[in-house]
Design a protein around this motif. Structure first.
Motif, PDB file in Angstrom:
ATOM      1  N   THR A  31       0.855  -1.187   0.000  1.00  0.00           N
ATOM      2  CA  THR A  31       0.000   0.000   0.000  1.00  0.00           C
ATOM      3  C   THR A  31       0.889   1.235   0.000  1.00  0.00           C
ATOM      4  N   ASP A  32       0.734   2.069  -1.014  1.00  0.00           N
ATOM      5  CA  ASP A  32       1.484   3.333  -1.092  1.00  0.00           C
ATOM      6  C   ASP A  32       0.662   4.395  -0.369  1.00  0.00           C
ATOM      7  N   TRP A  33       0.930   4.566   0.924  1.00  0.00           N
ATOM      8  CA  TRP A  33       0.138   5.476   1.748  1.00  0.00           C
ATOM      9  C   TRP A  33       0.283   6.923   1.321  1.00  0.00           C
ATOM     10  N   GLN A  34       1.428   7.305   0.800  1.00  0.00           N
ATOM     11  CA  GLN A  34       1.580   8.686   0.331  1.00  0.00           C
ATOM     12  C   GLN A  34       0.744   8.920  -0.920  1.00  0.00           C
ATOM     13  N   ASP A  35       0.615   7.907  -1.765  1.00  0.00           N
ATOM     14  CA  ASP A  35      -0.247   8.036  -2.939  1.00  0.00           C
ATOM     15  C   ASP A  35      -1.712   8.175  -2.513  1.00  0.00           C
ATOM     16  N   ILE A  36      -2.100   7.498  -1.454  1.00  0.00           N
ATOM     17  CA  ILE A  36      -3.463   7.609  -0.932  1.00  0.00           C
ATOM     18  C   ILE A  36      -3.671   8.964  -0.261  1.00  0.00           C
ATOM     19  N   ALA A  37      -2.653   9.426   0.454  1.00  0.00           N
ATOM     20  CA  ALA A  37      -2.781  10.651   1.250  1.00  0.00           C
ATOM     21  C   ALA A  37      -2.815  11.918   0.408  1.00  0.00           C
ATOM     22  N   TYR A  38      -2.065  11.942  -0.661  1.00  0.00           N
ATOM     23  CA  TYR A  38      -1.895  13.186  -1.424  1.00  0.00           C
ATOM     24  C   TYR A  38      -2.474  13.061  -2.821  1.00  0.00           C
ATOM     25  N   ARG A  39      -2.738  14.207  -3.413  1.00  0.00           N
ATOM     26  CA  ARG A  39      -3.256  14.250  -4.783  1.00  0.00           C
ATOM     27  C   ARG A  39      -2.611  15.420  -5.517  1.00  0.00           C
ATOM     28  N   ASN A  40      -2.673  15.359  -6.831  1.00  0.00           N
ATOM     29  CA  ASN A  40      -2.272  16.525  -7.612  1.00  0.00           C
ATOM     30  C   ASN A  40      -3.354  17.575  -7.417  1.00  0.00           C
ATOM     31  N   ALA A  41      -2.951  18.809  -7.283  1.00  0.00           N
ATOM     32  CA  ALA A  41      -3.919  19.859  -6.974  1.00  0.00           C
ATOM     33  C   ALA A  41      -3.873  20.952  -8.036  1.00  0.00           C
ATOM     34  N   MET A  42      -5.050  21.411  -8.408  1.00  0.00           N
ATOM     35  CA  MET A  42      -5.180  22.474  -9.399  1.00  0.00           C
ATOM     36  C   MET A  42      -5.343  23.821  -8.699  1.00  0.00           C
ATOM     37  N   ALA A  43      -4.942  24.866  -9.404  1.00  0.00           N
ATOM     38  CA  ALA A  43      -5.149  26.228  -8.913  1.00  0.00           C
ATOM     39  C   ALA A  43      -5.604  27.087 -10.084  1.00  0.00           C
ATOM     40  N   MET A  44      -6.623  27.902  -9.846  1.00  0.00           N
ATOM     41  CA  MET A  44      -7.117  28.831 -10.866  1.00  0.00           C
ATOM     42  C   MET A  44      -7.152  30.233 -10.277  1.00  0.00           C
ATOM     43  N   ASN A  45      -6.751  31.204 -11.077  1.00  0.00           N
ATOM     44  CA  ASN A  45      -6.829  32.610 -10.700  1.00  0.00           C
ATOM     45  C   ASN A  45      -7.448  33.368 -11.870  1.00  0.00           C
ATOM     46  N   HIS A  46      -8.472  34.145 -11.585  1.00  0.00           N
ATOM     47  CA  HIS A  46      -9.126  34.958 -12.612  1.00  0.00           C
ATOM     48  C   HIS A  46      -9.239  36.388 -12.083  1.00  0.00           C
ATOM     49  N   ASN A  47      -8.864  37.352 -12.889  1.00  0.00           N
ATOM     50  CA  ASN A  47      -8.929  38.763 -12.506  1.00  0.00           C
ATOM     51  C   ASN A  47      -9.510  39.567 -13.652  1.00  0.00           C
ATOM     52  N   ILE A  48     -10.284  40.585 -13.303  1.00  0.00           N
ATOM     53  CA  ILE A  48     -10.811  41.503 -14.319  1.00  0.00           C
ATOM     54  C   ILE A  48     -10.868  42.898 -13.703  1.00  0.00           C
ATOM     55  N   THR A  49     -10.530  43.888 -14.494  1.00  0.00           N
ATOM     56  CA  THR A  49     -10.600  45.283 -14.065  1.00  0.00           C
ATOM     57  C   THR A  49     -11.211  46.096 -15.201  1.00  0.00           C
ATOM     58  N   VAL A  50     -12.153  46.946 -14.847  1.00  0.00           N
ATOM     59  CA  VAL A  50     -12.784  47.852 -15.805  1.00  0.00           C
ATOM     60  C   VAL A  50     -12.679  49.253 -15.214  1.00  0.00           C
ATOM     61  N   SER A  51     -12.192  50.182 -16.019  1.00  0.00           N
ATOM     62  CA  SER A  51     -12.105  51.565 -15.542  1.00  0.00           C
ATOM     63  C   SER A  51     -12.543  52.510 -16.650  1.00  0.00           C
ATOM     64  N   GLY A  52     -12.935  53.677 -16.244  1.00  0.00           N
ATOM     65  CA  GLY A  52     -13.377  54.671 -17.217  1.00  0.00           C
ATOM     66  C   GLY A  52     -13.892  55.901 -16.500  1.00  0.00           C
ATOM     67  N   GLY A  53     -14.599  56.709 -17.240  1.00  0.00           N
ATOM     68  CA  GLY A  53     -15.164  57.903 -16.644  1.00  0.00           C
ATOM     69  C   GLY A  53     -15.117  59.072 -17.602  1.00  0.00           C
ATOM     70  N   SER A  54     -15.222  60.245 -17.025  1.00  0.00           N
ATOM     71  CA  SER A  54     -15.184  61.478 -17.800  1.00  0.00           C
ATOM     72  C   SER A  54     -14.107  62.368 -17.200  1.00  0.00           C
ATOM     73  N   GLU A  55     -14.088  63.602 -17.632  1.00  0.00           N
ATOM     74  CA  GLU A  55     -13.085  64.545 -17.135  1.00  0.00           C
ATOM     75  C   GLU A  55     -13.204  64.752 -15.628  1.00  0.00           C
ATOM     76  N   ARG A  56     -14.410  64.721 -15.099  1.00  0.00           N
ATOM     77  CA  ARG A  56     -14.607  65.001 -13.672  1.00  0.00           C
ATOM     78  C   ARG A  56     -14.974  63.765 -12.847  1.00  0.00           C
ATOM     79  N   THR A  57     -15.249  62.655 -13.505  1.00  0.00           N
ATOM     80  CA  THR A  57     -15.644  61.435 -12.797  1.00  0.00           C
ATOM     81  C   THR A  57     -14.753  60.277 -13.247  1.00  0.00           C
ATOM     82  N   LYS A  58     -14.197  59.593 -12.292  1.00  0.00           N
ATOM     83  CA  LYS A  58     -13.358  58.414 -12.565  1.00  0.00           C
ATOM     84  C   LYS A  58     -13.970  57.218 -11.839  1.00  0.00           C
ATOM     85  N   ILE A  59     -14.089  56.105 -12.548  1.00  0.00           N
ATOM     86  CA  ILE A  59     -14.681  54.885 -11.979  1.00  0.00           C
ATOM     87  C   ILE A  59     -13.745  53.709 -12.259  1.00  0.00           C
ATOM     88  N   LEU A  60     -13.578  52.862 -11.247  1.00  0.00           N
ATOM     89  CA  LEU A  60     -12.806  51.628 -11.407  1.00  0.00           C
ATOM     90  C   LEU A  60     -13.532  50.522 -10.661  1.00  0.00           C
TER      91      LEU A  60
END
Length: 181
Positions: A31-60
């Motif tokens: 029995t490979d106990w380390q094979d039972i204990a551990y797994r390959n693990a995935m990681a995901m990162n998602h980022n989004i930024t929207v910015s804009g505005g006018s001369e007197r108003t800024k939005i992010l």
């Protein structure tokens, strides 16, 4: 494993624990106990930024999502973040800033404690004899503490431990800041 235990037992008691025929039989399955204990693990990162505005108003507005599986099932970490900034110029030299944020963190995992030889999840992964399985022949959980007379009295069955020791937590944080400049 059996030969190593025999060396240890010979040093401790003056005679080996396993016979040559037991070693030959036990070497047919492992029995490979380390094979039972551990797994390959995935990681995901998602980022989004929207910015804009006018001369007197800024939005992010920005947001992010992180999803990471742990190497120990059912370990998982998720984080959600949302942020918004608005700056409005009222008149020359006077502006209003509003900064808001929201963050949520979620964690699921198998806790680990009792750091005595095999008493923790990670200790059991490296201390459990490869000559035994997680289950008895009748399908019940094997008590690893009594497998062999030289086994640690703290040794846990990590398959049983993983299924019965699950922790979950979540927290939310909301921030709002306003300033007049």
């Amino acid at each position: 494993y059996c030969k190593l235990i025999n060396i240890q037992q010979t040093n401790d008691t003056g005679k080996p624990y396993f016979t040559d025929s037991q070693i030959a039989e036990l070497s047919k399955h492992s029995t490979d106990w380390q094979d039972i204990a551990y797994r390959n693990a995935m990681a995901m990162n998602h980022n989004i930024t929207v910015s804009g505005g006018s001369e007197r108003t800024k939005i992010l507005v920005s947001g992010s999502f992180n999803d990471r599986d742990g190497i120990v099932s059912p370990g998982n970490f998720k984080r959600y973040i949302l942020r918004g900034n608005i700056t409005q110029e009222i008149c020359k030299g006077l502006s209003l800033n509003l900064i808001t944020g929201y963050a949520r963190r979620e964690h699921t995992g198998s806790g680990s404690s009792q750091n005595n030889r095999g008493g923790s999840y990670f200790g059991a992964a490296v201390s459990t004899p490869p000559t035994v399985t997680a289950y008895n022949e009748d399908g019940t959980w094997r008590n690893m503490k009594i497998t062999y007379p030289f086994s640690s009295n703290a040794l846990i069955n990590l398959v049983n431990y993983r299924s019965t020791h699950k922790s979950e937590s979540a927290n939310d944080v909301i921030t709002v800041n306003a300033a007049v400049n």
